[in-house]
Write a protein that holds these residues in place. Structure first.
Motif, PDB file in Angstrom:
ATOM      1  N   SER A 173      13.008 -11.912 -12.261  1.00 30.37           N
ATOM      2  CA  SER A 173      12.390 -12.458 -13.462  1.00 30.37           C
ATOM      3  C   SER A 173      11.216 -13.306 -12.984  1.00 30.37           C
ATOM      4  O   SER A 173      11.059 -13.504 -11.780  1.00 30.37           O
ATOM      5  CB  SER A 173      13.392 -13.327 -14.247  1.00 30.37           C
ATOM      6  OG  SER A 173      13.424 -14.633 -13.695  1.00 30.37           O
ATOM      7  N   PRO A 174      10.404 -13.853 -13.905  1.00 36.63           N
ATOM      8  CA  PRO A 174       9.328 -14.733 -13.436  1.00 36.63           C
ATOM      9  C   PRO A 174       9.858 -15.949 -12.668  1.00 36.63           C
ATOM     10  O   PRO A 174       9.102 -16.643 -12.002  1.00 36.63           O
ATOM     11  CB  PRO A 174       8.645 -15.164 -14.744  1.00 36.63           C
ATOM     12  CG  PRO A 174       8.914 -14.038 -15.688  1.00 36.63           C
ATOM     13  CD  PRO A 174      10.311 -13.598 -15.356  1.00 36.63           C
ATOM     14  N   GLN A 175      11.159 -16.200 -12.733  1.00 36.25           N
ATOM     15  CA  GLN A 175      11.755 -17.334 -12.035  1.00 36.25           C
ATOM     16  C   GLN A 175      11.972 -17.049 -10.548  1.00 36.25           C
ATOM     17  O   GLN A 175      11.933 -17.968  -9.734  1.00 36.25           O
ATOM     18  CB  GLN A 175      13.107 -17.637 -12.701  1.00 36.25           C
ATOM     19  CG  GLN A 175      13.515 -19.082 -12.669  1.00 36.25           C
ATOM     20  CD  GLN A 175      12.650 -19.964 -13.560  1.00 36.25           C
ATOM     21  OE1 GLN A 175      12.328 -19.588 -14.678  1.00 36.25           O
ATOM     22  NE2 GLN A 175      12.261 -21.112 -13.063  1.00 36.25           N
ATOM     23  N   GLY A 176      12.233 -15.796 -10.201  1.00 34.93           N
ATOM     24  CA  GLY A 176      12.510 -15.447  -8.815  1.00 34.93           C
ATOM     25  C   GLY A 176      13.222 -14.119  -8.720  1.00 34.93           C
ATOM     26  O   GLY A 176      13.368 -13.403  -9.724  1.00 34.93           O
ATOM     27  N   ILE A 177      13.675 -13.821  -7.500  1.00 39.08           N
ATOM     28  CA  ILE A 177      14.336 -12.539  -7.226  1.00 39.08           C
ATOM     29  C   ILE A 177      15.635 -12.826  -6.479  1.00 39.08           C
ATOM     30  O   ILE A 177      15.645 -13.555  -5.493  1.00 39.08           O
ATOM     31  CB  ILE A 177      13.433 -11.621  -6.381  1.00 39.08           C
ATOM     32  CG1 ILE A 177      12.123 -11.322  -7.131  1.00 39.08           C
ATOM     33  CG2 ILE A 177      14.148 -10.328  -6.002  1.00 39.08           C
ATOM     34  CD1 ILE A 177      11.025 -10.742  -6.266  1.00 39.08           C
ATOM     35  N   LEU A 178      16.737 -12.252  -6.987  1.00 37.32           N
ATOM     36  CA  LEU A 178      18.025 -12.377  -6.313  1.00 37.32           C
ATOM     37  C   LEU A 178      18.443 -11.021  -5.775  1.00 37.32           C
ATOM     38  O   LEU A 178      18.379 -10.021  -6.498  1.00 37.32           O
ATOM     39  CB  LEU A 178      19.102 -12.867  -7.294  1.00 37.32           C
ATOM     40  CG  LEU A 178      20.542 -12.856  -6.738  1.00 37.32           C
ATOM     41  CD1 LEU A 178      20.732 -13.930  -5.680  1.00 37.32           C
ATOM     42  CD2 LEU A 178      21.555 -12.999  -7.858  1.00 37.32           C
ATOM     43  N   TYR A 187      21.481 -22.626  -3.583  1.00 34.70           N
ATOM     44  CA  TYR A 187      20.194 -21.998  -3.260  1.00 34.70           C
ATOM     45  C   TYR A 187      19.223 -22.153  -4.433  1.00 34.70           C
ATOM     46  O   TYR A 187      18.053 -22.416  -4.246  1.00 34.70           O
ATOM     47  CB  TYR A 187      20.400 -20.527  -2.880  1.00 34.70           C
ATOM     48  CG  TYR A 187      21.289 -20.419  -1.666  1.00 34.70           C
ATOM     49  CD1 TYR A 187      20.773 -20.625  -0.389  1.00 34.70           C
ATOM     50  CD2 TYR A 187      22.653 -20.201  -1.798  1.00 34.70           C
ATOM     51  CE1 TYR A 187      21.595 -20.598   0.726  1.00 34.70           C
ATOM     52  CE2 TYR A 187      23.485 -20.173  -0.694  1.00 34.70           C
ATOM     53  CZ  TYR A 187      22.955 -20.378   0.569  1.00 34.70           C
ATOM     54  OH  TYR A 187      23.766 -20.366   1.666  1.00 34.70           O
ATOM     55  N   ILE A 189      25.763 -18.974  -5.564  1.00 36.90           N
ATOM     56  CA  ILE A 189      24.307 -19.067  -5.625  1.00 36.90           C
ATOM     57  C   ILE A 189      23.787 -20.481  -5.865  1.00 36.90           C
ATOM     58  O   ILE A 189      22.662 -20.819  -5.483  1.00 36.90           O
ATOM     59  CB  ILE A 189      23.776 -18.106  -6.726  1.00 36.90           C
ATOM     60  CG1 ILE A 189      22.275 -17.889  -6.551  1.00 36.90           C
ATOM     61  CG2 ILE A 189      24.109 -18.606  -8.107  1.00 36.90           C
ATOM     62  CD1 ILE A 189      21.689 -16.929  -7.537  1.00 36.90           C
ATOM     63  N   TRP A 244      21.039 -17.115 -12.274  1.00 36.62           N
ATOM     64  CA  TRP A 244      19.657 -17.135 -11.822  1.00 36.62           C
ATOM     65  C   TRP A 244      19.325 -15.779 -11.200  1.00 36.62           C
ATOM     66  O   TRP A 244      20.178 -15.237 -10.510  1.00 36.62           O
ATOM     67  CB  TRP A 244      19.506 -18.246 -10.770  1.00 36.62           C
ATOM     68  CG  TRP A 244      18.102 -18.454 -10.283  1.00 36.62           C
ATOM     69  CD1 TRP A 244      17.173 -19.320 -10.767  1.00 36.62           C
ATOM     70  CD2 TRP A 244      17.464 -17.797  -9.185  1.00 36.62           C
ATOM     71  NE1 TRP A 244      15.999 -19.224 -10.050  1.00 36.62           N
ATOM     72  CE2 TRP A 244      16.154 -18.296  -9.073  1.00 36.62           C
ATOM     73  CE3 TRP A 244      17.859 -16.793  -8.271  1.00 36.62           C
ATOM     74  CZ2 TRP A 244      15.237 -17.846  -8.108  1.00 36.62           C
ATOM     75  CZ3 TRP A 244      16.957 -16.353  -7.316  1.00 36.62           C
ATOM     76  CH2 TRP A 244      15.668 -16.878  -7.246  1.00 36.62           C
ATOM     77  N   MET A 302      14.918 -17.301   0.840  1.00 38.25           N
ATOM     78  CA  MET A 302      16.087 -18.002   1.375  1.00 38.25           C
ATOM     79  C   MET A 302      17.148 -16.956   1.683  1.00 38.25           C
ATOM     80  O   MET A 302      17.410 -16.082   0.855  1.00 38.25           O
ATOM     81  CB  MET A 302      16.649 -18.969   0.326  1.00 38.25           C
ATOM     82  CG  MET A 302      15.904 -20.284   0.237  1.00 38.25           C
ATOM     83  SD  MET A 302      16.709 -21.373  -0.959  1.00 38.25           S
ATOM     84  CE  MET A 302      15.616 -21.129  -2.357  1.00 38.25           C
ATOM     85  N   VAL A 323      15.990 -14.904  -3.118  1.00 38.32           N
ATOM     86  CA  VAL A 323      17.240 -15.422  -2.567  1.00 38.32           C
ATOM     87  C   VAL A 323      18.109 -14.232  -2.162  1.00 38.32           C
ATOM     88  O   VAL A 323      18.360 -13.343  -2.987  1.00 38.32           O
ATOM     89  CB  VAL A 323      17.993 -16.306  -3.589  1.00 38.32           C
ATOM     90  CG1 VAL A 323      19.350 -16.731  -3.022  1.00 38.32           C
ATOM     91  CG2 VAL A 323      17.156 -17.527  -3.970  1.00 38.32           C
ATOM     92  N   LYS A 331      17.565 -25.402  -4.544  1.00 41.36           N
ATOM     93  CA  LYS A 331      16.459 -25.582  -3.605  1.00 41.36           C
ATOM     94  C   LYS A 331      15.160 -24.937  -4.093  1.00 41.36           C
ATOM     95  O   LYS A 331      14.107 -25.177  -3.525  1.00 41.36           O
ATOM     96  CB  LYS A 331      16.836 -24.996  -2.237  1.00 41.36           C
ATOM     97  CG  LYS A 331      17.723 -25.916  -1.418  1.00 41.36           C
ATOM     98  CD  LYS A 331      18.009 -25.287  -0.040  1.00 41.36           C
ATOM     99  CE  LYS A 331      19.434 -25.578   0.378  1.00 41.36           C
ATOM    100  NZ  LYS A 331      19.962 -24.612   1.331  1.00 41.36           N
ATOM    101  N   THR A 332      15.238 -24.069  -5.095  1.00 39.95           N
ATOM    102  CA  THR A 332      14.009 -23.430  -5.589  1.00 39.95           C
ATOM    103  C   THR A 332      13.279 -24.398  -6.515  1.00 39.95           C
ATOM    104  O   THR A 332      13.853 -25.384  -6.984  1.00 39.95           O
ATOM    105  CB  THR A 332      14.305 -22.138  -6.392  1.00 39.95           C
ATOM    106  OG1 THR A 332      15.013 -22.488  -7.585  1.00 39.95           O
ATOM    107  CG2 THR A 332      15.109 -21.144  -5.585  1.00 39.95           C
ATOM    108  N   MET A 374      21.782 -12.994  -0.422  1.00 43.68           N
ATOM    109  CA  MET A 374      23.128 -13.474  -0.112  1.00 43.68           C
ATOM    110  C   MET A 374      24.033 -12.309   0.292  1.00 43.68           C
ATOM    111  O   MET A 374      24.119 -11.314  -0.425  1.00 43.68           O
ATOM    112  CB  MET A 374      23.714 -14.169  -1.347  1.00 43.68           C
ATOM    113  CG  MET A 374      22.839 -15.314  -1.834  1.00 43.68           C
ATOM    114  SD  MET A 374      23.536 -16.093  -3.304  1.00 43.68           S
ATOM    115  CE  MET A 374      24.955 -16.896  -2.571  1.00 43.68           C
ATOM    116  N   VAL A 403       7.001 -16.179  -6.323  1.00 42.02           N
ATOM    117  CA  VAL A 403       8.344 -16.623  -6.697  1.00 42.02           C
ATOM    118  C   VAL A 403       9.308 -16.403  -5.535  1.00 42.02           C
ATOM    119  O   VAL A 403       9.110 -15.510  -4.718  1.00 42.02           O
ATOM    120  CB  VAL A 403       8.855 -15.891  -7.963  1.00 42.02           C
ATOM    121  CG1 VAL A 403       7.956 -16.201  -9.139  1.00 42.02           C
ATOM    122  CG2 VAL A 403       8.979 -14.401  -7.739  1.00 42.02           C
ATOM    123  N   PRO A 404      10.365 -17.233  -5.446  1.00 45.19           N
ATOM    124  CA  PRO A 404      11.267 -17.128  -4.300  1.00 45.19           C
ATOM    125  C   PRO A 404      12.208 -15.925  -4.380  1.00 45.19           C
ATOM    126  O   PRO A 404      12.589 -15.497  -5.467  1.00 45.19           O
ATOM    127  CB  PRO A 404      12.072 -18.432  -4.377  1.00 45.19           C
ATOM    128  CG  PRO A 404      12.062 -18.802  -5.818  1.00 45.19           C
ATOM    129  CD  PRO A 404      10.736 -18.347  -6.353  1.00 45.19           C
TER     130      PRO A 404
END
Lengths: 431, 431
Positions: A294-299, A312, A309, A4, B263, B282, A315-316, B284, B279-280
């Protein structure tokens, strides 16, 4: 999920485009493996066994003429390999004494691996054994893999035993004694697996097996076949073979430190960025980190931590924010209270299925290219600036005459990708 | 720019909403200062002196009835303070013996600061000096500030000298001897600054000064007035007064470790996240880091390094990707080859100017709320799902009857925010 935000509920790690080709384009693991197999001198005929949900993605990345054997639902590896073998024999007409080589597309490999697959097939063809396994020389005492204990240390030997996921201490012991990883890579003559299948499953041929697939016992190929077979050979392989299941291992295989728009200052060290958004990522003063968007989120994670991961991500919001389809792709660009706005890209010559939605209206605005829409049976050409209204229930499709970009506004309560009714008609041939 | 991606070419740090109010909402520096001033018992009349480009943002954040004195172009602080003083006297009709207190909205302050401003005004009203300066007790030997050398260490003293940006060594020496930071905070009677102004500038009143503004000499108020004035008082202030000009200092003032969807795992330490995307994020295993995302881009930086961001931001595409306007706000959600798609939010009762574009077509799709559009003079009501086509040259406006969200697709070559022609008409009164 462990990769993710690049992977989501419909896009798994095999499809992430992260490896730079010699022409500068990026390719995914499945594209790498497919290209490697196609380069083989033996001219192997390639069929991909996969689940239903991956077919669009496979067509998107490998082209629509790739041969695909679809599992109607998830069983374990024994049913899957039997189904694929029956498909090769009954649908593709391949003879029982021809050889099949099975290889997963998960691990990161290099060209020597494909040469090894060719040898594996040749060994099976020679008939010295019913099953020829690839035994991978371990690089560390992994607790995640199965181990093959070979009868000797020669390049091709017999198999004495199979050991599932030992603890590190035991694994170290195995390795000292010459044990190999079982990577799920093996070769056999179709007739061998078909006869094993008929011993264990009551079925006529491919069609019948497909119908019954959901009722089949979940059992692994290793357990059902490999561990019971005495006429077995193991071929050692010492080349690159690496599971890229975590960000930590995936970034090790990246040729450059970033993919997508990114800037790293000179004080960054051991930092990798994979950015599928259009906006730039600027990294400064980071160490041992992975950054991905990505359009899904940022790590943003320390590489070692990135393996943890999963909780977490759970929870998204798991709504799928981007997807590759056989006809192109889409990404969500705005989530409203009772609306969803997506950008749709269709490849030239491709079209969506003719479909309707029961609980949402849609509006298309063409922003690039030329196409042809069919709206409740009426066809018309569309170009940049054209707007198409599709109230709930209205049947619609769009076909790209050139590469086509459309902004699609979806309007309604509880918008859901599953609200889709396929319709007949709408085009000369069914998509 | 040093707070990229939250600041951009039209949104500066004073407008970033990062401070949590007691009601859970977030407010910007200018909102904090405005609220602090409005709470004063003296019932101070507040006027904001600003440049033209900031007026929409000020109206957005402080409401449309806030008093604003607009500089037609950028000069230095002397012309700006003279213009504002003339505005108070000539436009707002404030008498020459009334007191003005000038304070920048840049520094982060707390409630004791507003009390100090009130005392500063009372000192100026008492008439013991022509100018009363706030002298801020230094917390470190900064090389960025000007220093006031007071005549003594009492709460209110005279000023012996002014020193601009010394090196750290000299600053340390100054501080040892009781020097104070000159924060550009001071009070005076309007008549005093007006008479100084007439000595140095040939002008009649506010209107005339406004007309001539572009020709005025660029000169600072400190240089033109403060350093030459002998009847001066300095009032010491030892409360919170902090320049939040970098990510490092800004995050120190944040009450919580994140704003927006984010998060942080338990192994993060001293990490701050400001996320203006939907978008979230994360995080870590990060240490001493700031992560920030907006439609402009994504920053991931070690806090200390974040001060060196400028050259990297200069390399990014500087196109403005989000903006707050008097009527609401917009953000870019897709950049195409010859298209731009934005999400527009209008506040209830607000409307855009009636305008047209000469080189682009636009399409609106209403995704939330109800409104009224005027298209080439024709008014009509619009609601969710309504589509409005506006070819280049077509005059248009939209007014929000409730909160309104619109997806606006802009189509054309070289799309530019400056391609905008204001039109007369289109509504009962001009926006």
């Amino acid at each position: 999920m462990r990769l993710w935000p690049l992977s989501n509920d419909i896009k798994s790690k095999q499809f992430i485009k992260i490896f730079k080709r010699s022409d500068g384009e990026y390719e995914s693991m499945i594209q790498r493996v497919y290209a490697g197999l196609r380069k083989l001198e033996c001219g192997a005929d390639i069929t991909i066994a996969t689940s239903k949900s991956q077919v669009s993605l496979i067509h998107n990345q490998l082209g629509c003429d790739v041969s695909v054997c679809v599992e109607p639902c998830r069983r374990d590896t024994f049913p899957a390999i039997v189904l694929a073998t029956a498909y090769l024999h009954d649908v593709k007409g391949i003879a029982e004494d021809e050889v099949a080589v099975v290889c997963p597309v998960d691990p990161y490999v290099e060209s020597d691996y494909f040469d090894a697959l060719e040898k594996l097939g040749a060994l099976a063809a020679a008939g010295g054994a019913n099953l020829v396994l690839m035994g991978i020389e371990p690089t560390y005492p992994s607790e995640k893999y199965g181990y093959i204990i070979p009868t000797g240390r020669e390049p091709v030997s017999g198999a004495e035993a199979f050991k599932e996921k030992p603890d590190a201490e035991t694994a170290r012991e195995y390795i000292k004694n010459g044990a190999l990883w079982n990577g799920g890579v093996f070769a056999y003559k179709l007739g061998y697996v078909l006869s094993k299948a008929h011993e264990l499953i009551d079925f006529e041929g491919y069609e019948d097996l497909y119908e019954k697939y959901g009722e089949l016992e979940k059992i692994s190929f290793d357990y059902a076949v490999v561990e019971k077979e005495s006429r077995i050979q193991v071929m050692r392989f010492a080349g690159q073979w690496k599971d890229l299941g975590t960000w930590n291992t995936l970034t090790e295989a990246m040729g450059e430190c970033f993919v997508g728009p990114a800037m790293l200052d000179e004080t960054c060290s051991n930092v990798h960025v994979v950015n599928e958004l259009d906006v730039p990522i600027v990294c400064m003063g980071l160490k041992d980190a992975v950054v991905s968007a990505s359009p899904q989120g940022i790590l943003v994670s320390d590489k070692e931590r990135s393996g943890y991961i999963k909780p977490y991500v759970e929870k998204t919001d798991r709504k799928v924010m981007f997807a590759e389809k056989s006809w192109g792709d889409y990404k969500v660009i705005d989530v409203g209270q009772d609306s969803l706005t997506i950008k749709v890209t269709l490849k030239p010559g491709q079209k969506m299925n003719y479909h309707s939605h029961s609980r949402r209206d849609e509006v298309w605005t063409v922003i690039h290219g030329e196409g042809r829409v069919v709206i409740d049976g009426e066809a018309r050409l569309v170009g940049v600036g054209d707007v198409v209204n599709m109230p709930a229930g209205c049947k619609h499709t769009i076909e790209a005459l050139t590469e086509l970009n459309v902004i699609e506004v979806q309007l309604g309560k509880d918008i859901d990708v599953r609200d889709k009714v396929k319709s007949k008609g709408g085009s000369d041939e069914e998509a």
